[in-house]
Design a protein around this motif. Structure first.
Motif, PDB file in Angstrom:
ATOM      1  N   SER A  98       0.858  -1.182   0.000  1.00 24.47           N
ATOM      2  CA  SER A  98       0.000   0.000   0.000  1.00 24.47           C
ATOM      3  C   SER A  98       0.892   1.228   0.000  1.00 24.47           C
ATOM      4  N   GLY A  99       1.011   1.879  -1.160  1.00 20.48           N
ATOM      5  CA  GLY A  99       1.941   2.990  -1.266  1.00 20.48           C
ATOM      6  C   GLY A  99       3.360   2.465  -1.155  1.00 20.48           C
ATOM      7  N   GLU A 100       4.141   3.051  -0.248  1.00 19.19           N
ATOM      8  CA  GLU A 100       5.514   2.615  -0.052  1.00 19.19           C
ATOM      9  C   GLU A 100       5.649   1.620   1.091  1.00 19.19           C
ATOM     10  N   ARG A 101       4.535   1.210   1.684  1.00 24.20           N
ATOM     11  CA  ARG A 101       4.559   0.254   2.786  1.00 24.20           C
ATOM     12  C   ARG A 101       3.890  -1.050   2.344  1.00 24.20           C
ATOM     13  N   SER A 102       4.253  -2.116   3.023  1.00 25.35           N
ATOM     14  CA  SER A 102       3.560  -3.386   2.838  1.00 25.35           C
ATOM     15  C   SER A 102       3.020  -3.838   4.183  1.00 25.35           C
ATOM     16  N   VAL A 103       1.873  -4.498   4.144  1.00 28.15           N
ATOM     17  CA  VAL A 103       1.160  -4.847   5.371  1.00 28.15           C
ATOM     18  C   VAL A 103       0.748  -6.313   5.309  1.00 28.15           C
ATOM     19  N   ARG A 104       0.940  -7.003   6.400  1.00 27.05           N
ATOM     20  CA  ARG A 104       0.407  -8.363   6.540  1.00 27.05           C
ATOM     21  C   ARG A 104      -1.040  -8.265   6.993  1.00 27.05           C
ATOM     22  N   VAL A 105      -1.917  -8.994   6.326  1.00 28.79           N
ATOM     23  CA  VAL A 105      -3.333  -8.980   6.640  1.00 28.79           C
ATOM     24  C   VAL A 105      -3.750 -10.399   7.011  1.00 28.79           C
ATOM     25  N   ASN A 106      -4.223 -10.590   8.230  1.00 30.42           N
ATOM     26  CA  ASN A 106      -4.674 -11.897   8.694  1.00 30.42           C
ATOM     27  C   ASN A 106      -6.184 -12.017   8.506  1.00 30.42           C
ATOM     28  N   THR A 107      -6.602 -13.127   7.908  1.00 30.10           N
ATOM     29  CA  THR A 107      -8.023 -13.299   7.597  1.00 30.10           C
ATOM     30  C   THR A 107      -8.415 -14.764   7.652  1.00 30.10           C
ATOM     31  N   SER A 108      -9.659 -15.021   7.990  1.00 29.19           N
ATOM     32  CA  SER A 108     -10.222 -16.376   7.899  1.00 29.19           C
ATOM     33  C   SER A 108     -11.147 -16.493   6.700  1.00 29.19           C
ATOM     34  N   GLN A 109     -11.211 -15.436   5.905  1.00 27.67           N
ATOM     35  CA  GLN A 109     -12.092 -15.404   4.739  1.00 27.67           C
ATOM     36  C   GLN A 109     -11.531 -16.284   3.628  1.00 27.67           C
ATOM     37  N   SER A 110     -12.418 -16.991   2.942  1.00 26.53           N
ATOM     38  CA  SER A 110     -12.029 -17.779   1.770  1.00 26.53           C
ATOM     39  C   SER A 110     -12.222 -16.904   0.535  1.00 26.53           C
ATOM     40  N   ILE A 111     -11.130 -16.443  -0.023  1.00 23.22           N
ATOM     41  CA  ILE A 111     -11.192 -15.583  -1.194  1.00 23.22           C
ATOM     42  C   ILE A 111      -9.984 -15.876  -2.079  1.00 23.22           C
ATOM     43  N   ARG A 112     -10.219 -15.962  -3.370  1.00 35.13           N
ATOM     44  CA  ARG A 112      -9.136 -16.254  -4.312  1.00 35.13           C
ATOM     45  C   ARG A 112      -8.502 -14.939  -4.748  1.00 35.13           C
ATOM     46  N   ILE A 113      -7.285 -14.740  -4.324  1.00 40.98           N
ATOM     47  CA  ILE A 113      -6.526 -13.541  -4.666  1.00 40.98           C
ATOM     48  C   ILE A 113      -5.238 -13.973  -5.349  1.00 40.98           C
ATOM     49  N   LEU A 114      -4.893 -13.272  -6.439  1.00 42.61           N
ATOM     50  CA  LEU A 114      -3.650 -13.549  -7.151  1.00 42.61           C
ATOM     51  C   LEU A 114      -2.695 -12.380  -6.979  1.00 42.61           C
ATOM     52  N   PRO A 115      -1.391 -12.658  -6.999  1.00 43.52           N
ATOM     53  CA  PRO A 115      -0.435 -11.550  -6.923  1.00 43.52           C
ATOM     54  C   PRO A 115      -0.695 -10.525  -8.026  1.00 43.52           C
ATOM     55  N   GLY A 116      -0.729  -9.270  -7.643  1.00 42.48           N
ATOM     56  CA  GLY A 116      -1.015  -8.200  -8.585  1.00 42.48           C
ATOM     57  C   GLY A 116      -2.443  -7.714  -8.571  1.00 42.48           C
ATOM     58  N   ASP A 117      -3.343  -8.451  -7.897  1.00 45.81           N
ATOM     59  CA  ASP A 117      -4.741  -8.010  -7.830  1.00 45.81           C
ATOM     60  C   ASP A 117      -4.854  -6.715  -7.027  1.00 45.81           C
ATOM     61  N   PRO A 118      -5.661  -5.760  -7.518  1.00 48.43           N
ATOM     62  CA  PRO A 118      -5.955  -4.579  -6.687  1.00 48.43           C
ATOM     63  C   PRO A 118      -6.971  -4.977  -5.619  1.00 48.43           C
TER      64      PRO A 118
ATOM     65  N   ILE B 282     -11.406  -8.681   6.487  1.00 50.10           N
ATOM     66  CA  ILE B 282     -12.110  -9.125   5.286  1.00 50.10           C
ATOM     67  C   ILE B 282     -11.509  -8.371   4.108  1.00 50.10           C
ATOM     68  N   LEU B 283     -11.546  -8.992   2.914  1.00 52.24           N
ATOM     69  CA  LEU B 283     -10.930  -8.394   1.740  1.00 52.24           C
ATOM     70  C   LEU B 283     -11.880  -8.466   0.560  1.00 52.24           C
ATOM     71  N   ARG B 284     -11.614  -7.606  -0.419  1.00 43.28           N
ATOM     72  CA  ARG B 284     -12.307  -7.710  -1.693  1.00 43.28           C
ATOM     73  C   ARG B 284     -11.379  -7.211  -2.793  1.00 43.28           C
ATOM     74  N   ILE B 285     -11.554  -7.799  -3.983  1.00 45.23           N
ATOM     75  CA  ILE B 285     -10.812  -7.366  -5.159  1.00 45.23           C
ATOM     76  C   ILE B 285     -11.570  -6.208  -5.778  1.00 45.23           C
ATOM     77  N   THR B 286     -10.879  -5.146  -6.085  1.00 50.44           N
ATOM     78  CA  THR B 286     -11.520  -3.956  -6.636  1.00 50.44           C
ATOM     79  C   THR B 286     -11.297  -3.881  -8.143  1.00 50.44           C
ATOM     80  N   ASP B 287     -12.021  -2.962  -8.751  1.00 53.06           N
ATOM     81  CA  ASP B 287     -11.850  -2.745 -10.190  1.00 53.06           C
ATOM     82  C   ASP B 287     -10.455  -2.180 -10.451  1.00 53.06           C
TER      83      ASP B 287
END
Length: 362
Positions: free
Chosen positions: A274-294, A314-319
């Motif tokens: 996110s910007g110049e930082r990276s963040v670890r996000v812990n989740t129990s949500q089942s969601i298919r995310i690929l590297p590079g997804d917004p 919780i996470l979601r892939i955006t446009d």
């Protein structure tokens, strides 16, 4: 939270303090000890012999009854409990006159009754309004208490039981329900007030390791501030500002970051730049995310080993266009002190030995 306690470190030595101990034999009455007549005396009596205990004669009110049949009591001096074999005879609000012998208990003393008279029925006494620090002292163990915070996560722990984790001033508190609340989703990120029994996990040295609250069901919950109707409508926060809302005296709600996924979800975590930082996000949500997804991530800020993380998220892939992330070539000195925590890096070196059990290379 359970102050970042690793459960594996204490298994085997922890005893759940609200469980009855039917298998333990009753003590004999110490003829030389004075009769105990207050809850405080019974709870804190410094008896040296578990097999020889003072006699008890106590008038107190029932505040809480657990599913195992333990009846919790309170008078003007404090709290204690009754090892009742006929749970159905009692209900909160009853005033009892009890005769019997003191029982040492796991943390505070209780009563093995020889005679119980139900004197009257009235309203349940008002709970004590406490903080996490108050609960951690053990001073109010088995008291009827009330505490406010923000709902964080709800986990079913059995066929009917559940554990709610809530942000409160000073940390995270667990509330254990005998009957899972029906409106569990509505509790997450909502302002809530819980009424229940102060309890905790006790080690074999009769020390309170961490506190929690016992509650019968969803009726113990009051929602003081409903959760947002659209949680992702929250303002996007720079990753560098994640801990700004967790200053002493404040109770954090969920916060949102956006960025590029560096990894898929692995072992309950995903890493986001996110910007110049990276963040670890812990989740129990089942969601298919690929590297590079917004992506957008909404969770509770927490300090990790080197930098802030988002937990219970919780996470979601955006446009937007997927942009495969590039790896950073780190400065070795900065790498050693965690400056690139949660970021994607590339390294060159000579492999001396693989450590297959730890999935590591030396």
């Amino acid at each position: 939270m359970r102050p970042l306690l690793t459960k594996a470190l204490v298994l085997g030595s922890l005893l759940l303090s609200a469980l009855p101990a039917w298998s333990q034999q009753s003590a004999k009455v110490d003829p030389d000890a004075p009769v105990l007549t207050t809850a405080r005396e019974i709870a804190r009596h410094p008896s040296l012999s578990p097999a020889l205990q003072p006699a008890v004669k106590l008038e107190a009110m029932v505040t809480f009854i657990d599913t195992g049949g333990t009846v919790f009591l309170r008078d003007s001096t404090g709290a204690t409990f009754l090892r009742a074999r006929q749970r159905s005879l009692y209900q909160p609000g009853q005033t009892l006159m009890i005769e019997g012998v003191r029982f040492p208990g796991l943390y505070i003393g209780g009563i093995v009754p020889s005679k119980v008279d139900i004197r009257s029925m009235g309203p349940v006494p008002e709970p004590r309004t406490l903080t996490l620090h108050d609960l951690s002292t053990g001073r109010y163990h088995y008291e009827l208490v009330e505490i406010e915070g923000v709902g964080r996560s709800l986990e079913l722990t059995g066929e009917t039981t559940a554990t709610l984790r809530m942000n409160v001033e000073g940390g995270i508190l667990e509330v254990q329900f005998d009957q899972a609340p029906e409106n569990g989703d509505a509790l997450i990120d909502a302002g809530i007030r819980i009424r229940g029994l102060a309890a905790g996990a006790i080690n074999d040295h009769r020390q309170l390791v961490y506190p929690y609250v016992r509650a019968p069901d969803g009726s113990a919950i009051t929602i003081t501030q409903p959760a947002p109707h659209d949680p992702f409508a929250a303002e996007t926060i720079p990753a560098a500002s994640l801990l700004d809302s967790t200053r002493p005296g404040m109770v954090a709600h969920r916060m949102k970051i956006s960025g590029t996924a560096l990894t898929p979800v692995m072992n309950g975590s995903v890493f986001i730049r996110s910007g110049e930082r990276s963040v670890r996000v812990n989740t129990s949500q089942s969601i298919r995310i690929l590297p590079g997804d917004p992506v957008e991530a909404l969770g509770f800020p927490l300090m990790g080993e080197f930098s802030a993380i988002l937990s219970d998220a919780i996470l979601r892939i955006t446009d937007g266009k997927r942009n495969p992330p590039t790896a950073t070539v780190p400065d070795p000195k900065k790498l050693a002190v965690g400056a690139y925590d949660a970021d994607l890096v590339t390294l060159e070196g000579l492999v001396i030995q693989p450590l297959t059990e730890e999935n590591s290379l030396i």
